[in-house]
Design a protein around this motif. Structure first.
Motif, PDB file in Angstrom:
ATOM      1  N   SER A  50      46.806  41.896 -33.361  1.00  9.21           N
ATOM      2  CA  SER A  50      46.682  42.883 -32.250  1.00  9.21           C
ATOM      3  C   SER A  50      45.754  44.187 -32.826  1.00  9.21           C
ATOM      4  O   SER A  50      46.134  44.460 -34.306  1.00  9.21           O
ATOM      5  N   VAL A  52      43.769  47.378 -33.900  1.00  4.97           N
ATOM      6  CA  VAL A  52      43.032  48.661 -33.289  1.00  4.97           C
ATOM      7  C   VAL A  52      42.220  49.209 -34.429  1.00  4.97           C
ATOM      8  O   VAL A  52      42.113  49.190 -35.691  1.00  4.97           O
ATOM      9  N   VAL A  59      43.114  54.938 -27.033  1.00  2.00           N
ATOM     10  CA  VAL A  59      43.530  53.589 -26.464  1.00  2.00           C
ATOM     11  C   VAL A  59      44.528  52.820 -28.066  1.00  2.00           C
ATOM     12  O   VAL A  59      44.727  52.431 -26.788  1.00  2.00           O
ATOM     13  N   CYS A  60      43.826  52.978 -29.137  1.00  4.30           N
ATOM     14  CA  CYS A  60      45.086  52.420 -30.188  1.00  4.30           C
ATOM     15  C   CYS A  60      46.752  52.107 -30.194  1.00  4.30           C
ATOM     16  O   CYS A  60      47.729  51.737 -30.048  1.00  4.30           O
ATOM     17  N   GLN A  62      48.303  53.565 -26.909  1.00  8.22           N
ATOM     18  CA  GLN A  62      48.966  53.029 -26.172  1.00  8.22           C
ATOM     19  C   GLN A  62      48.758  51.143 -26.804  1.00  8.22           C
ATOM     20  O   GLN A  62      49.655  50.454 -26.217  1.00  8.22           O
ATOM     21  N   GLN A  63      47.959  50.557 -26.919  1.00 10.80           N
ATOM     22  CA  GLN A  63      48.042  49.463 -27.527  1.00 10.80           C
ATOM     23  C   GLN A  63      49.117  49.108 -28.380  1.00 10.80           C
ATOM     24  O   GLN A  63      49.479  47.712 -27.558  1.00 10.80           O
ATOM     25  N   ARG A  66      52.436  48.921 -25.740  1.00 12.00           N
ATOM     26  CA  ARG A  66      52.464  48.018 -25.160  1.00 12.00           C
ATOM     27  C   ARG A  66      52.789  46.833 -25.936  1.00 12.00           C
ATOM     28  O   ARG A  66      53.932  46.007 -25.402  1.00 12.00           O
ATOM     29  N   ARG A 129      38.277  46.724 -32.043  1.00 10.30           N
ATOM     30  CA  ARG A 129      39.867  46.295 -31.126  1.00 10.30           C
ATOM     31  C   ARG A 129      39.646  44.606 -30.984  1.00 10.30           C
ATOM     32  O   ARG A 129      38.205  44.543 -30.274  1.00 10.30           O
ATOM     33  N   GLU A 151      38.004  50.635 -25.491  1.00  9.06           N
ATOM     34  CA  GLU A 151      38.263  50.081 -24.052  1.00  9.06           C
ATOM     35  C   GLU A 151      39.548  49.189 -24.697  1.00  9.06           C
ATOM     36  O   GLU A 151      39.532  48.765 -25.864  1.00  9.06           O
ATOM     37  N   HIS A 152      40.496  49.000 -23.056  1.00 10.92           N
ATOM     38  CA  HIS A 152      41.970  48.128 -23.875  1.00 10.92           C
ATOM     39  C   HIS A 152      41.244  46.816 -23.551  1.00 10.92           C
ATOM     40  O   HIS A 152      40.417  45.725 -23.112  1.00 10.92           O
ATOM     41  N   TYR A 155      45.743  42.538 -22.069  1.00  7.50           N
ATOM     42  CA  TYR A 155      46.925  42.565 -22.457  1.00  7.50           C
ATOM     43  C   TYR A 155      47.502  41.400 -21.586  1.00  7.50           C
ATOM     44  O   TYR A 155      48.403  39.907 -21.847  1.00  7.50           O
TER      45      TYR A 155
END
Length: 166
Positions: A50, A52, A59-60, A62-63, A66, A129, A151-152, A155
């Motif tokens: 992943s 970031v 967002v980073c 949260q990613q 997650r 990202r 943006e995400h 997932y």
């Protein structure tokens, strides 16, 4: 190369884009204790990588949280989060966020990962990202370059690819 924007503005990605079916390029990044970590250190495992820009942004954050949560559900899958944050900042952030199921690694020193995977943003010296799944034979089975850095990622697509790579 993937076309990527940051807050709507096009950015230049340095290095070579990685595609599904490619042999995963090696890299050298730093752990929070400043020890070197390479792709070979997790040889024989399925890996989610992943990527970031900075763990200190929304967002980073949260990613990374997650994937930390997903790690306990994905037995046999090693999750690496890579950014250009300094190892000291990553260690502080992980402690504050309670992130302990994944490895958070720094590409600050020489952008080894960023250039080898084509995610180093030339204009910002950040990583774009993205998410990669690498199987136990070091083959890329999933590659997502998120088109807008703020943006995400997908997932569910990443998690399904990791399960299928086992």
């Amino acid at each position: 190369m993937a076309e990527v924007t940051f807050k709507g503005n096009p950015v230049t990605l340095l290095g070579t884009q990685v595609n599904v079916g490619d042999k995963a390029p090696d890299f050298t990044v730093l752990a929070n204790d400043l020890s070197e970590v390479t792709l070979a250190d997790s040889k024989g495992k399925v890996r989610i990588i992943s990527v970031v820009p900075s763990v200190d942004t929304g967002v980073c954050d949260q990613q990374t949280r997650r994937f930390n949560e997903e790690a306990s559900k994905l037995n046999g899958v090693e999750i690496l989060t890579i950014s250009v944050d300094l190892p000291f900042a990553q260690k502080r952030w992980c402690a504050a966020a309670g992130v302990e199921n994944i490895s958070v690694l720094s590409d600050h020193r020489d952008l080894s990962f960023g250039k080898n995977y084509g995610v180093a943003i030339e204009e910002l010296r950040l990583l774009s990202r993205s998410v990669f799944v690498v199987d136990s034979n070091d083959t890329v089975t999933y590659a997502e370059y998120v088109s807008e850095v703020t943006e995400h990622p997908n997932y569910e697509g990443v998690i399904e690819a990791a399960k299928a790579a086992k």
